[in-house]
Write a protein that holds these residues in place. Structure first.
Motif, PDB file in Angstrom:
ATOM      1  N   GLU A 158      15.926  37.063  24.470  1.00 11.04           N
ATOM      2  CA  GLU A 158      16.871  36.730  25.634  1.00 11.04           C
ATOM      3  C   GLU A 158      18.334  36.109  25.292  1.00 11.04           C
ATOM      4  O   GLU A 158      19.393  36.338  25.735  1.00 11.04           O
ATOM      5  N   THR A 200      20.001  39.149  24.371  1.00 11.16           N
ATOM      6  CA  THR A 200      20.493  39.882  25.463  1.00 11.16           C
ATOM      7  C   THR A 200      21.443  39.391  26.391  1.00 11.16           C
ATOM      8  O   THR A 200      22.196  40.019  27.194  1.00 11.16           O
ATOM      9  N   MET A 201      21.293  38.176  26.338  1.00 11.41           N
ATOM     10  CA  MET A 201      22.363  37.652  27.682  1.00 11.41           C
ATOM     11  C   MET A 201      23.668  37.580  27.183  1.00 11.41           C
ATOM     12  O   MET A 201      24.465  37.711  28.065  1.00 11.41           O
ATOM     13  N   LYS A 232      24.930  40.394  25.368  1.00 11.23           N
ATOM     14  CA  LYS A 232      25.215  41.802  24.907  1.00 11.23           C
ATOM     15  C   LYS A 232      24.145  42.549  25.722  1.00 11.23           C
ATOM     16  O   LYS A 232      22.834  42.160  25.339  1.00 11.23           O
TER      17      LYS A 232
END
Ligand SMILES: Nc1ncnc2c1ncn2[C@@H]1O[C@H](COP(=O)(O)OP(=O)(O)OP(=O)(O)O)[C@@H](O)[C@H]1O
Ligand SMILES: [Mg+2]
Lengths: 283, 234
Positions: free
Chosen positions: B97, B100-101, B103
């Motif tokens: 996370e 991914t937060m 991108k």
């Protein structure tokens, strides 16, 4: 009888959760104790009442209430709160002022009478659970509360927006330094939290009632829920709601004169041991 | 590429930076060295325009553009990344996370999740762990990987070797050198002189908010008197 009271406690808890989850979401990320949250609840109820009366549809009323109150949240955030970002006391005072203004506005628009949103036909009557006859609408509120919990849980734990919200609760400055415009996340969160107040108003306006001081009452309960559960914690809000919902119901039955004490007494004891609430984390 | 010119920064009335000037070009590692409390972190925070300190004088330019009045996220969007002192991972986010937060997992260009896990295999093994379940070295790797997810051209690193075991420091040095190899400019704040000397192309020494010495690594190695004077090493 006991089962009936437990159901009453649970359904009230579900309503509380819908309202308080929005409150804690805003408190957790934006660090704003939004004292206008109760007023948003009241407006949700009145708007839902009016729309459902005009359209004859409870569903449209509910959706309309959520949308309108979300837009009120947008105006509140972008029109006012934006200018006092980071000043906690000013934010609280501002939201308190807004609460008073909205309350008066509601009085002007809907008067001082007590209203109840009409229960739609498909939710009238009772459900039989074992030997218990229980109003269908209250079961519906319980189901909505559970659905809201599940949706919010998924949103916060399984989506990118949710990761941003959690990261923002942990360390706002670092989120910004990573290139995220946190104000946009703030705005979405504020609108979502407001919409939940609106939904709560619609539900509460149906199985409780709408009257000029209903906003302050629900606000006090929401505050208690969030204080018990801990700032920004969804699970905390759920447990806090259950606790308050049940205590309130049984307090009214067993110690009607002490109804508030039954809630705030245990809360004070809890805070003595866990100042940040059950699931609270230091800021 | 990144130019800082005559910077004066304050915490309230405390005048902490008193005219700091330095610059970082693509493909070079610039070390900013100084003892405790001399203003290294303050310099980095001034560049990112974080809420404290306040820059009252001087200019920060990046590719010719003035950054002083931009918000931190706008500065990061211009591809200036921060690896802060103390890592500052997000306690409630998993390793994945954290990446991914910034991108979406579906992104194809620049630093992707796959590339980050390739570069930091330890993180791939621990992708479902939260920041506080990682070892010190893994935390620092994650802080670096997080910074890379914005595809930076400049990375500001504040004491990345702090608290790491020697083997982790070496691994980290490898990573930093590789980033330079890709053309990134790196401003490396260090107290660990040896790590800085191992990596840096140029070195600035800071003392009580002033740059007191500036030179290439070769110059400093040839004449270590400045190091002795300002860092107290012998
Ligand atoms: N938030 C703050 N408010 C007031 N003064 C501060 C603040 N942060 C740092 N200072 C002061 O500013 C000076 C420079 O601090 P800074 O954090 O930049 O030092 P540093 O070189 O990064 O040191 P270290 O190696 O210990 O990280 C110190 O004297 C410190 O006491
Ligand atoms: Mg420092």
């Amino acid at each position: 009888m006991l089962a009936f009271q437990i159901m009453n406690g649970l359904t009230f808890a579900a309503l509380l959760f819908v309202v308080a989850s929005g409150f804690t979401l805003i408190f957790g990320l934006l660090r704003i104790v939004n004292l206008a949250h109760g007023a948003l609840y009241l407006f949700g109820g009145y708007i839902g009442f009016t729309i459902s009366k005009l359209t004859g549809s409870f569903l449209i009323g509910g959706i309309g209430a959520m949308l309108c109150v979300a837009i009120m949240g947008l105006l509140l955030d972008q029109g006012l709160l934006r200018f006092v970002r980071g000043f906690e006391l000013r934010q609280v005072m501002l939201t308190l002022g807004v609460a008073f203004v909205l309350n008066d506005l509601a009085l002007v628009m809907w008067g001082g009478d007590t209203f109840t949103v009409a229960t739609p036909e498909w939710l009238q009557g009772a459900v039989v659970i074992g030997s218990l006859f229980y109003p269908k609408f209250r079961i519906f509120v319980l189901v909505v509360g559970i659905l809201v919990f599940i949706s919010l849980w998924l949103l916060i734990n399984k989506t990118r927006l949710g990761a941003l919200i959690r990261a923002g609760v942990d360390d706002l400055e670092m989120v910004e330094a990573c290139g995220i415009d946190i104000r946009r996340v703030f705005l979405v969160t504020f609108m979502l939290g407001s919409a939940l107040a609106g939904l709560g108003g619609m539900l509460g306006g149906t199985f409780l009632a709408l009257y000029p001081s209903a906003d302050a009452e629900i606000l006090v309960f929401s505050l208690a829920v969030v204080i018990i559960g801990g700032r920004g914690s969804l699970v905390g809000a759920a447990i806090g709601s259950l606790l308050i919902g049940l205590l309130n119901t049984f307090g009214q039955v067993w110690f009607p004169q002490l109804a508030y004490f039954v809630i705030f007494g245990p809360m004070a004891v809890l805070l003595a041991f866990r100042p940040l609430g059950l699931f609270g984390k230091a800021a | 590429m990144l130019e800082i010119d005559g910077l004066h920064s304050y915490y309230g009335d405390a005048h902490v930076l008193q005219g700091v000037s330095l610059n970082v070009a693509p493909g070079e590692i610039v070390a900013l060295l100084g003892r405790n409390g001399m203003g290294k972190t303050t310099t980095i925070r001034s560049i990112m325009n974080l809420r404290q300190p306040v820059v009252r004088q001087g200019e920060i330019r990046y590719r010719g553009e003035r950054l002083n009045d931009l918000s931190p996220h706008a500065i990061a969007r211009r591809k200036i990344a921060l690896v802060p002192q103390g890592r500052r991972l997000f306690a409630s986010l998993t390793v994945t996370e954290h990446l991914t937060m910034l991108k979406p997992a579906s992104a194809k260009h620049g630093w992707t999740i796959a590339r980050a896990f390739d570069a930091f295999p330890r993180l791939a093994e621990r992708k479902h762990h939260r920041g506080n379940q990682l070892s010190g070295g893994e935390r620092q790797m994650l802080a670096v990987a997080r910074a890379l997810m914005i595809d930076p051209e400049v990375v500001l690193m504040d004491e990345p070797s702090e608290g790491l075991a020697p083997v982790m420091v070496q691994a980290l040095e490898g990573v930093i050198a590789a980033l330079r190899g890709e053309g990134l400019g790196i401003l490396l704040v260090e107290q660990n002189l040896y790590s800085a000397l191992a990596l840096a192309d140029r070195i600035y020494l800071i003392e009580t908010g002033r740059i007191v010495h500036h030179g290439s690594k070769a110059e400093l190695e040839a004449d270590p008197s400045a190091l002795q004077r300002y860092l107290g090493v012998h």
